[in-house]
Design a protein around this motif. Sequence first.
Motif: not given
Lengths: 261, 494
Positions: A111, A118-119, A114-115, A153-154, A150, A162-166, A159-160
């Motif tokens: 984890a 992103i950084l 992964a963070a 990232l999108n 943004v 590692l940063l899921p929106v669902k 990134m999608q």
Amino acid sequence: MKTIWKLTAWHWRLVRGPYAVLCAVYAVQQLILLLASASDSKRLGYQMAELFQGCGQMPLFFVTLYLVSVVAASATRNRERAQKMYTLYTMPSSRRTLWVAQFLLGLILLAGFAAWQILLYMAAYFPVTMVLSRVAESMVANALPWNSLVEELNANPLMQLLLPVKAGSGLALLGALGVTALHSACMACCQGLRRAVVTLLALFGTGAAYTAFYIRYHQVIYGTDAPSYWLLFAVVLAVALGLAAVNVFQAVWALKRAETA
Amino acid sequence: MKNKKFFRPHKLCLAFLAVSVVILLAGQCFLRAGYPRSSISLNVQEGDIAQLQAFDLQGVWRQDEDTALAFSLRENTVTVSPQLHGQNSDGLPLWLQSTLCAPDEEIPLVDEQAESGSVSGYRGAFFLRFPYSGMQYTSFSDQLEMICTMYVTDGTDRSARFSLGTVQLAQPETVTAQLYDKIRAGNSHSYLVSSSWLQEENAALLPEVSIISSREQVCLYVGPHGEEPGSICLVREFVPEDQALQQISTVQVHGVNVPSLTQPYGAVEETCSFEAGEILADCQGWDNARLANGRQWLLTVDGENQVYLRILDSEGYPVARLPLDVTAEAEQTVTVLPTMRKDEAVFTVTDENGGKAVALRIEDDAVTISNIWDLAAGETLLTAGFSADGAQLMTVYENREELNGTVPLSVLEYYTNTAEIENRDCKAQLATGWHIQISAKQNLDEPLFVADLNFGIPQQGRENVWGKGIYETEFSPSFCQVVGVWQSNKEDAQ
């Protein structure tokens, strides 16, 4: 539970050094690769997400993720452990505590990595965009429009991931990291030739888990519900889970024989 | 006694875990804030948003060839979902069905025949009917054939060949609709073939044949020829490709073997004959001219440019012919628009000075609600529709914006293999969203509700601008469009 947590924390302390080195090396490698790609005039007009994919950083991320699990597993082979005066025999609870603690440690380190990615991506956005702009300025009269952070990232599939929106995608990410942590814990519990075999199986197992993860991502993003995709997903997932089961069996056997004592 | 040097690694470990989780969550929040689904925004400028409740508006925002967002404005909220990827996603089979004219059971086969496994973008496919540009001999003199090529936006194109019985097309007898999966380079051509009729002096006598609909069944318009008025013909059956290929024989013409494309491959039935002097309006968007239960509506024009509404039943037989309070001059463009309900028809009659928009609600064989209003020059109406009780009218216009850019050298080289164009500055008009207006049906000048639905400008917007700079032709903004009720679910279209 308290024992598990304490053991996890001690082992975290044992591996934080190599873990930090791995993260640092990864950061430098990523920055160099992205900046080198950005300064290539042939890639004029590329955006950062395209560069990230084009330079092969995404597979490198997954390779490093596997290395993180190996680093986590190295806690049980750390020399400092002897200095801390504890062995498997001195633990005040079941031997399986070691396995659970290593699993938690693996999950935490993964984890964290992964963070970290992103950084890194966010931090690299500014220098990479600057280099892209400089190169563009030398070739094009007017300034080119650049994607915002943004948008970058999108636009980046990693990134999608590692940063899921669902919620489902979040569970898939957790599952992929969980399988990797599982393999890491199994590696930690074995010794000698068995450890080598488990490490090799873990390589294939995590590879299969990431592949299943990506297939699922592809299914969600591209809306592909074709039976062939589901079949492929099921087969790859079965391979990942099968290899995980084999490694868990090996770890249980190793713990029973107190190989890591 | 407290040992200050006592080390508690679990605190650091916990802190590390907490920081990691915070970064992941913060990143997710950041991404959510900027995700395209959020960049579709509805800005209400005037009126109560509850006014939207009576309407159901659907659209697609296409970010690029492979990614798109479908969204709907329903019950006061904008719902957005990413979809339309791959050949089995929700919308795609519909488009495929509407353009390729393949029976349901053959759609997977057509997919397999496509150039690649990820055929997408059928949305842009359409039939092209070019003037005569070539000639192909046939062995009989009384046969007429036509090959239409339709482009799909994945770069491949398909051909559909229609063989229309005898040249006397008052009641054409045969037809074939065969799908090809050839990849062709260059422009597409249609061939009107007959060894005796395609001579220059007689070419004008050939009837105009066009495809009105190709969804449930192939519907053809055969224009007036000689003394015979135009008519609507339905293709009652057509044979699969393999059977059709088996029937193609080879004949020798001037010593050269050419395929004979004259065998009857199906059956056509004339279902609706027009009045003398009545012709089908030269319309764009016939795919939108559909009603519930397989019914269809058409626009025809008489000798005095009076527009008539023709309603056909599910078998293609005429149900009604109603004069409308609108005329269509030869230089005006008639466009059939997608609708929000399955019992409504919307079309525009425009030229460079503006024109008229017409919205109709059709029940059985009658128009129960109608509205005709003026369109200003440059205004692009995307759709319109009445509320359930017919008291209100929603209109959706396109918002456009001029974007400026400079074509990068790499892009220029990629598309043109040259970097010699000095002035690479370019600008283009791009659609940026919709302007939604709801008014009382009788008073369009004082809207009850005004809002803008903004899409933002995705990457493709810039590429379109570059396209203008490279080719000096404006690419049509294809990344946002209204989806009619017919594209909403598969069952409706079957």
